[in-house]
Motif scaffolding. Structure first.
Motif, short mmCIF file in Angstrom:
data_model
loop_
_atom_site.label_atom_id
_atom_site.label_comp_id
_atom_site.label_asym_id
_atom_site.label_seq_id
_atom_site.Cartn_x
_atom_site.Cartn_y
_atom_site.Cartn_z
N CYS A 183 0.77 -1.42 0.13
CA CYS A 183 0.19 -0.07 -0.01
C CYS A 183 0.93 1.10 0.05
N GLY A 184 2.14 1.15 0.26
CA GLY A 184 3.05 2.27 0.27
C GLY A 184 3.29 2.98 1.29
N ASN A 185 2.44 2.49 2.59
CA ASN A 185 2.54 3.29 3.66
C ASN A 185 4.09 3.12 4.26
N GLN A 186 4.53 4.26 4.88
CA GLN A 186 5.91 4.36 5.25
C GLN A 186 6.00 4.05 6.81
N ASP A 187 4.90 3.61 7.40
CA ASP A 187 5.07 3.39 8.84
C ASP A 187 5.02 1.89 9.10
N ILE A 188 6.24 1.24 8.71
CA ILE A 188 6.46 -0.18 8.96
C ILE A 188 6.95 -0.66 10.21
N GLN A 189 6.35 -1.21 11.04
CA GLN A 189 6.86 -1.31 12.51
C GLN A 189 7.21 -3.02 12.57
N PRO A 190 8.24 -3.05 13.71
CA PRO A 190 8.66 -4.40 13.77
C PRO A 190 7.67 -5.12 14.97
#
Length: 728
Positions: free
Chosen positions: A468-475
């Motif tokens: 989706c292109g969201n830059q908020d990727i979290q571990p």
């Protein structure tokens, strides 16, 4: 010309026999290494004892078959001893592998490449390194076959009996620590067994810090004093250097060699030759060392005998611990299986009298075992919404700070490397799955990569969610790398170190890190299972299991046994110094504190835990009260793998006598925990038999029939039978 039976590594499932016939100008003794033609290539083989009842080979028209000739015999090396051949033969038969595959795979890889001239150069180099006279060069004109065999046997006997090391003088003899009463009793039982007609297998159940290593040293000392050799097995490579140092310090005038995969090819060959020729008095190694030929074998020690690392997981899936027991019986040598948490199979054998139980329940110096504190994570304060819970509960973090203030060390155990097990997108719920496996790719922050720990596929961390292109990727979750970062933030000024497979890849780094811990240059050590066993950390007074629950709830019936052993071993790193033992603790963070495992752990009561587990297994008909084999297969499509296993099940049932059909249970084909690896779908089928002989009789007729079955199921990439599987 003589007809020789030679064991060679033939292609798997080629339909060839265990040995092939060749002709030779000399009757080389069984165990002699020879170079022979195989198809269009040349390979190493081992002369094997011929089957006198085997018919002579003949062509379809009845005419005699023209045998290929042996190219060359490695006559500069004494033949492999009969006991070695018997061990290899048993391994191939019991674990359902080709004889030549086992025989050749357990030899040093460098040896398989050498001809006799090259081998002779290596032998001269070894003799020079040991300060021995070089062996005489072989004559160009060979003697008669009988004289050649007799001379080889005579040389082998001389090499096996003659000591080639400098005896330890009184001035060189190291100081030995005094024995505890329990150690003295155990050693008295062991040394008396050296003179028995059939020495026993001893299960040494000693709590962590009870001095099991000193028992090994004294038992090896006795074996050496009567002119014998000692073989000591350890589960992992990282335990070999420190144990090697202990033995080298105790036996300064003796030849000590190690055998493990961390050696170079040249080092492994040199050490193997030293052992085979009788030059080495002590051999330390991992599971492969069980096949090391030793002409004067007098003692076998298997340290941490419960460890799963002793089970080979590819090729011939043998158990080095079980083969050690067999080899001890074969060569009439005492066997010592040592552990603070024995495997339930070994424990059951000790209860029934098959093994002799030796117990050491007290730590050296009368130190007490660490007090165990269980933290119920359900009662801990919850963080604000959207925030991750802290790695350590507040009471545990306070206890770690207290140790730092006192100048003591803490060990935080988390059996998961990397920064986080998975990355995920908070917008569309994308997760960092592996495109080739049914597993997540682990996030490693140090080099910003996503790595699959199953197939090795690695990519850079994407800047945004691929979906989706969201830059908020979290571990999600926590690994040792992340725990190290969080501890550095929570404990400013503390010296935090991490030891796992990622930080110890370079040669020598593990030794450097362990030296820093021993020197007191580390306040908080974070590590995986590799730091929880065998290490003598004298300054550690607190051990914490950060997240053990993930190892408890799995489909494998051995999960509680493994977790209990791991936690007991981890807790044993605390309080090794008798003066600090009284204030040493082990903390366990869990969401199921009511589980019986933790109740037994709190009391350090292995006997009660083992009794409850054995009762459950007896009721369920699981090992050691039954015997298992696992048929595994891989295919591009799951349906193909399942059809193959179902057909194999039908074939096995057709091979069983009618009266035994109800005795053997065939479970339905199922996927393993990780069903897809490197693009191949994996399926497995469990076979359970009430007795080992019944299961072995089935496997003996079933295994040879499976290659033909595979040809009927196109798409099967590989299959294998695992006898006595550990991972289900």
């Amino acid at each position: 010309m003589y007809r020789l039976a030679v064991a060679v590594d033939t292609p798997q499932h080629a339909g060839l026999g265990d040995v092939l016939d060749y002709e030779a100008a000399d009757a080389w003794a069984p165990g002699t290494l020879v170079r022979v033609p195989l198809g269009k290539r040349e390979t190493l083989g081992v002369v094997w004892q011929a089957d006198d009842d085997a018919p002579d080979a003949s062509a379809a028209d009845g005419s005699p078959v023209v045998l290929k000739a042996v190219i060359e015999a490695l006559g500069s090396l004494p033949p492999l001893p009969p006991a070695w051949c018997a061990l290899v033969s048993f391994t191939a038969r019991y674990y359902q592998r080709a004889l030549g595959e086992v025989a050749l795979s357990v030899l040093p890889p460098e040896l398989r490449k050498l001809d006799d001239a090259g081998l002779l150069k290596r032998l001269r180099k070894l003799d020079k390194a040991l300060g021995l006279l070089p062996p005489p060069a072989p004559k160009r004109k060979r003697k008669s076959a009988a004289a050649e065999v007799a001379q080889a046997a005579e040389i082998a006997t001389e090499l096996a009996v003659e000591p080639h090391d400098t005896p330890t003088t009184a001035a060189e003899a190291p100081q030995r620590p005094p024995l505890t009463p329990e150690q003295d009793t155990v050693l008295a039982s062991l040394t008396a067994d050296f003179n028995a007609a059939q020495p026993a297998c001893h299960l040494l159940h000693g709590v962590t810090g009870s001095g099991k290593t000193e028992v090994y040293l004294r038992a090896a000392e006795h074996a050496l004093s009567i002119g014998r050799q000692a073989l000591v097995l350890v589960p992992e490579i990282n335990l070999t250097p420190q144990l090697e140092q202990r033995f080298a310090e105790r036996f300064p005038g003796r030849k000590l060699v190690s055998l493990h995969s961390g050696l170079t090819a040249a080092q492994r060959l040199q050490n193997w030759l030293a052992a085979h020729l009788g030059h080495a008095d002590l051999v330390l190694g991992t599971r492969l060392a069980i096949f090391c030929p030793l002409p004067r074998l007098g003692l076998i020690v298997v340290d941490e005998e419960h460890d799963p690392s002793y089970k080979q997981q590819d090729g011939a899936r043998y158990s080095a611990r079980d083969l050690a027991v067999y080899r001890g019986r074969l060569e009439r040598a005492p066997v010592v299986l040592g552990s603070a948490t024995p495997s339930l199979e070994s424990w059951q054998h000790a209860q029934t009298g098959r093994y002799r139980l030796l117990t050491m329940a007290q730590r050296v110096g009368q130190g007490v075992l660490p007090a165990v504190r269980i933290i119920d994570m359900k009662t801990q304060p919850r963080p604000p919404r959207g925030q991750e819970p802290p790695a350590l509960a507040p009471p545990l973090l306070a206890a770690v700070k207290e140790r730092i203030e006192r100048g003591e060390q803490s060990l935080l155990f988390l059996n998961r490397r990397g920064f986080a097990p998975v990355l995920h997108c908070t917008a569309c719920d994308w997760k960092s799955g592996c495109p080739h496996c049914s597993a997540w790719r682990v996030f490693h922050k140090l080099d910003r990569t996503l790595r699959c720990h199953h197939c090795g596929f690695t990519e850079r961390v994407p800047r945004a969610c691929p979906d989706c292109g969201n830059q908020d990727i979290q571990p999600m979750g926590r690994g040792t790398e992340r725990l190290e970062e969080q501890m550095a933030e929570a404990l400013p000024g503390a010296r935090v170190a991490r030891i796992d497979a990622d930080t110890t890849r370079l040669k020598g780094t593990l030794e450097q890190q362990l030296a820093a811990v021993h020197a007191g240059d580390v306040d908080v050590l974070i590590g995986t299972q590799m730091v929880t066993k065998g290490h003598d950390f004298r300054r550690v007074t607190l051990v914490a299991a950060v997240n053990p629950d993930s190892a408890l709830f799995t489909a494998d019936f051995r999960a509680p046994e493994r977790l209990f052993a791991t936690l007991m071993q981890a807790g044993g790193r605390a309080g090794r110094d008798a003066e600090a033992a009284a204030r040493s603790e082990m903390w366990v963070q869990t969401s199921v504190p009511e589980h019986p495992l933790f109740a037994a752990l709190r009391k350090h009561d292995f006997d009660a835990f083992a009794a409850s587990q054995l009762t459950e297994r007896d009721m369920a008909g699981l090992p050691p009260f039954s015997h298992l084999a696992l048929l595994r297969c891989e295919a591009r499509e799951a349906a193909v793998a399942e059809d193959f296993l179902k057909a194999a099940r039908d074939l096995a049932r057709s091979l069983l006598p009618a009266e035994q059909l109800t005795d053997v249970m065939f479970y339905a084909p199922v996927p393993p925990h990780v069903a897809k690896v490197a693009g191949f779908e994996r399926r497995q089928m469990l076979v359970e038999g009430p007795t080992r002989p019944l299961l072995q009789r089935l496997l003996a007729v079933w295994t040879p029939a499976l290659p033909a079955l595979r040809s009927q199921h196109k798409g099967i990439v590989r299959w294998a039978i695992d006898v006595d599987p550990l991972s289900i």
